[in-house]
Design a protein around this motif. Structure first.
Motif, PDB file in Angstrom:
ATOM      1  N   ILE A   1       0.814  -1.207   0.000  1.00  0.00           N
ATOM      2  CA  ILE A   1       0.000   0.000   0.000  1.00  0.00           C
ATOM      3  C   ILE A   1       0.855   1.268   0.000  1.00  0.00           C
ATOM      4  O   ILE A   1       0.419   2.317  -0.480  1.00  0.00           O
ATOM      5  CB  ILE A   1      -0.956  -0.006   1.219  1.00  0.00           C
ATOM      6  CG1 ILE A   1      -2.053   1.044   1.052  1.00  0.00           C
ATOM      7  CG2 ILE A   1      -0.189   0.179   2.529  1.00  0.00           C
ATOM      8  CD1 ILE A   1      -3.154   0.943   2.089  1.00  0.00           C
ATOM      9  N   ASP A   2       2.107   1.181   0.467  1.00  0.00           N
ATOM     10  CA  ASP A   2       2.907   2.393   0.623  1.00  0.00           C
ATOM     11  C   ASP A   2       4.289   2.327  -0.019  1.00  0.00           C
ATOM     12  O   ASP A   2       5.161   3.128   0.295  1.00  0.00           O
ATOM     13  CB  ASP A   2       3.054   2.736   2.110  1.00  0.00           C
ATOM     14  CG  ASP A   2       3.818   1.676   2.883  1.00  0.00           C
ATOM     15  OD1 ASP A   2       3.973   0.555   2.372  1.00  0.00           O
ATOM     16  OD2 ASP A   2       4.266   1.967   4.014  1.00  0.00           O
ATOM     17  N   GLU A   3       4.506   1.372  -0.912  1.00  0.00           N
ATOM     18  CA  GLU A   3       5.797   1.332  -1.594  1.00  0.00           C
ATOM     19  C   GLU A   3       5.670   0.683  -2.961  1.00  0.00           C
ATOM     20  O   GLU A   3       4.758  -0.114  -3.219  1.00  0.00           O
ATOM     21  CB  GLU A   3       6.850   0.601  -0.770  1.00  0.00           C
ATOM     22  CG  GLU A   3       6.554  -0.864  -0.550  1.00  0.00           C
ATOM     23  CD  GLU A   3       7.701  -1.587   0.137  1.00  0.00           C
ATOM     24  OE1 GLU A   3       8.871  -1.356  -0.230  1.00  0.00           O
ATOM     25  OE2 GLU A   3       7.410  -2.407   1.026  1.00  0.00           O
ATOM     26  N   GLY A   4       6.603   1.043  -3.847  1.00  0.00           N
ATOM     27  CA  GLY A   4       6.572   0.466  -5.180  1.00  0.00           C
ATOM     28  C   GLY A   4       7.822   0.832  -5.959  1.00  0.00           C
ATOM     29  O   GLY A   4       8.676   1.605  -5.503  1.00  0.00           O
ATOM     30  N   TYR A   5       7.931   0.253  -7.149  1.00  0.00           N
ATOM     31  CA  TYR A   5       9.067   0.486  -8.035  1.00  0.00           C
ATOM     32  C   TYR A   5       8.614   1.219  -9.292  1.00  0.00           C
ATOM     33  O   TYR A   5       7.478   1.053  -9.753  1.00  0.00           O
ATOM     34  CB  TYR A   5       9.705  -0.837  -8.448  1.00  0.00           C
ATOM     35  CG  TYR A   5      10.351  -1.605  -7.322  1.00  0.00           C
ATOM     36  CD1 TYR A   5      11.629  -1.293  -6.884  1.00  0.00           C
ATOM     37  CD2 TYR A   5       9.674  -2.653  -6.689  1.00  0.00           C
ATOM     38  CE1 TYR A   5      12.229  -2.001  -5.852  1.00  0.00           C
ATOM     39  CE2 TYR A   5      10.259  -3.367  -5.659  1.00  0.00           C
ATOM     40  CZ  TYR A   5      11.541  -3.040  -5.242  1.00  0.00           C
ATOM     41  OH  TYR A   5      12.133  -3.747  -4.204  1.00  0.00           O
ATOM     42  N   LEU A   6       9.515   2.012  -9.851  1.00  0.00           N
ATOM     43  CA  LEU A   6       9.302   2.658 -11.141  1.00  0.00           C
ATOM     44  C   LEU A   6      10.539   2.428 -11.991  1.00  0.00           C
ATOM     45  O   LEU A   6      11.663   2.485 -11.484  1.00  0.00           O
ATOM     46  CB  LEU A   6       9.112   4.174 -11.010  1.00  0.00           C
ATOM     47  CG  LEU A   6       7.919   4.767 -10.283  1.00  0.00           C
ATOM     48  CD1 LEU A   6       8.151   4.770  -8.773  1.00  0.00           C
ATOM     49  CD2 LEU A   6       7.694   6.201 -10.766  1.00  0.00           C
ATOM     50  N   ASP A   7      10.348   2.187 -13.279  1.00  0.00           N
ATOM     51  CA  ASP A   7      11.456   2.156 -14.227  1.00  0.00           C
ATOM     52  C   ASP A   7      11.372   3.437 -15.049  1.00  0.00           C
ATOM     53  O   ASP A   7      10.461   3.607 -15.861  1.00  0.00           O
ATOM     54  CB  ASP A   7      11.338   0.924 -15.127  1.00  0.00           C
ATOM     55  CG  ASP A   7      12.565   0.751 -16.027  1.00  0.00           C
ATOM     56  OD1 ASP A   7      13.181   1.771 -16.390  1.00  0.00           O
ATOM     57  OD2 ASP A   7      12.890  -0.393 -16.369  1.00  0.00           O
ATOM     58  N   ILE A   8      12.304   4.360 -14.816  1.00  0.00           N
ATOM     59  CA  ILE A   8      12.257   5.660 -15.496  1.00  0.00           C
ATOM     60  C   ILE A   8      13.344   5.765 -16.573  1.00  0.00           C
ATOM     61  O   ILE A   8      13.699   6.858 -16.999  1.00  0.00           O
ATOM     62  CB  ILE A   8      12.388   6.829 -14.501  1.00  0.00           C
ATOM     63  CG1 ILE A   8      13.780   6.824 -13.854  1.00  0.00           C
ATOM     64  CG2 ILE A   8      11.297   6.796 -13.452  1.00  0.00           C
ATOM     65  CD1 ILE A   8      14.237   8.197 -13.426  1.00  0.00           C
TER      66      ILE A   8
END
Length: 417
Positions: free
Chosen positions: A111-118
């Protein structure tokens, strides 16, 4: 579509909200800011444990999973609040919606964390500029602080985001591992729990650097294939892609609850079991899924915990079917010692559209009766579109929203209009 696992030169973010539940409550009620507050499962009863707390409370020694009575002893002026999961989910949805405006490659993990590929968002600025923009936007619009880790892969990004809290932005490059990562104690490595750390220390692995340098053969003897995986991570090797669809890879849905007092009352245990199964069945239906295994968890008064499961020949999703198996497991495996906690989960889940109907002698007549209904539904769907029946369940869906952050079957809600 996620980047290839072998792609080079990736730029991965791990974003982690700081004291998320407490931060959401402080954003909702600014008068709480600067005070020691904690979110607890049930402040009035023995079963209450600390779910999260503000930095002011943490400074007094209050920690997650600590019993309420112990937290109050350490911090007498601690303000205890019950969790408001609807409020937290709404904040989470808003955050992930902001992230998805930067890149479609967003993978929520809780609910409060995640990954992004930028990697392919260079036109938006440097990685640090993008991180700063996200951090400031979330703080300005939602009044919620977060930390970000920037790295060439998911593991290093996760480790980096933990290095500066609150409101930190940390870059962790492979060439910096020897000075930044390897001196850390082995317990601080993401993916290593207390039991694994204990095993590693017995073979003189006390730091992440020790693990990175250790012989892979002996690690595999000690931990199986996980030994080689952990050694690779310690050396900064992690090819896992940021996968937006990973949230759908759920294999079980469960619910558990601690009793207000240790109990040997079958009626009381059965009542709790029925309540837990009802939660599970609602969430399984919400995901249009079905499962083939039912697992029961029993925690006794002395904290001894057992899990027992039964695998079925066909997929089930109805409350009565799950409850029948759960009761059967309880009768068979409960030794009549006082019970502190019960948990039920439906496992080996598949989406219904992936599950071929398995007809047997007992269900085939019911299915024949439903054929006409299915034919009519198909005709209406062909005529009006595939979502024609969704509105009928919209109000029920609201009632079937998950109740805790530990459930992951709502993490793609940010994609919905």
């Amino acid at each position: 579509m996620a980047h290839s696992a072998n792609s080079k030169g990736r730029v991965i973010f791990h974003i982690d909200m700081n004291c998320f539940y407490a931060s959401v409550e402080m954003a909702h009620n600014p008068e709480l800011k600067g005070k020691p507050i904690a979110i607890a499962g049930n402040p009035e009863e023995r079963k209450g444990i600390i779910v999260t707390s503000s930095y002011e409370a943490r400074a007094k020694g209050v920690k997650t999973t600590m019993p309420v009575w112990q937290a109050k002893k350490l911090c007498p002026d601690l303000l205890l609040m019950r969790p408001n999961f609807d409020r937290y989910r709404e904040a989470s949805r808003a955050i992930f919606k902001m992230l998805s405006e930067i890149t479609p490659l967003v993978q929520p993990v809780s609910i409060d964390e995640g990954y992004l590929d930028i990697t392919d968002t260079k036109e938006l600025g440097t990685p640090v500029e993008i991180a700063d923009y996200l951090q400031q936007r979330i703080l300005k619009e939602l009044d919620i602080p977060c930390s970000l880790g920037i790295a060439p892969n998911k593991f290093l990004a996760k480790m980096a985001s933990d290095m500066r809290k609150p409101l930190g932005i940390t870059i962790l490059r492979k060439r910096e591992l020897a000075s930044t990562l390897w001196p850390l104690q082995i317990e601080e490595m993401h993916g290593i729990g207390a039991k694994t750390a204990e095993k590693l220390k017995k073979v003189s692995i006390h730091t992440i650097g020790d693990l990175a340098a250790h012989d892979v053969y002996s690690l595999k003897q000690l931990l199986g294939v996980n030994g080689e995986r952990l050694k690779n991570l310690a050396n900064g090797i992690d090819y896992r892609p940021v996968d937006p669809e990973a949230v759908h890879d759920f294999k079980s849905i469960g619910s558990s609850q601690t009793l207000a007092h240790d109990s040997t009352d079958w009626d009381e245990l059965h009542q709790l079991l029925e309540h837990l199964v009802e939660n599970v069945a609602k969430r399984v239906k919400r995901k249009s899924a079905a499962g083939k295994s039912v697992q029961l968890m029993i925690r006794f008064h002395n904290h001894q915990t057992i899990t027992r499961s039964k695998t079925l020949q066909k997929y089930i999703d109805e409350k009565k079917d799950i409850l029948f198996v759960a009761k059967e497991l309880l009768k068979k495996h409960w030794n009549e010692e006082p019970v502190r906690l019960l948990g039920v989960s439906l496992q080996n889940l598949e989406e219904k559209r992936q599950v071929g109907e398995q007809l047997d002698l007992f269900t085939y007549r019911d299915n024949v009766k439903k054929e006409k209904l299915y034919e009519t539904m198909e005709e209406l769907t062909d005529k009006y579109g595939k979502n024609v029946f969704l509105s009928l369940n919209s109000e029920k869906d609201k009632e079937q929203q998950p109740r805790t952050s530990f459930q992951k079957d709502f993490l793609d809600d940010y994609k919905k209009p």
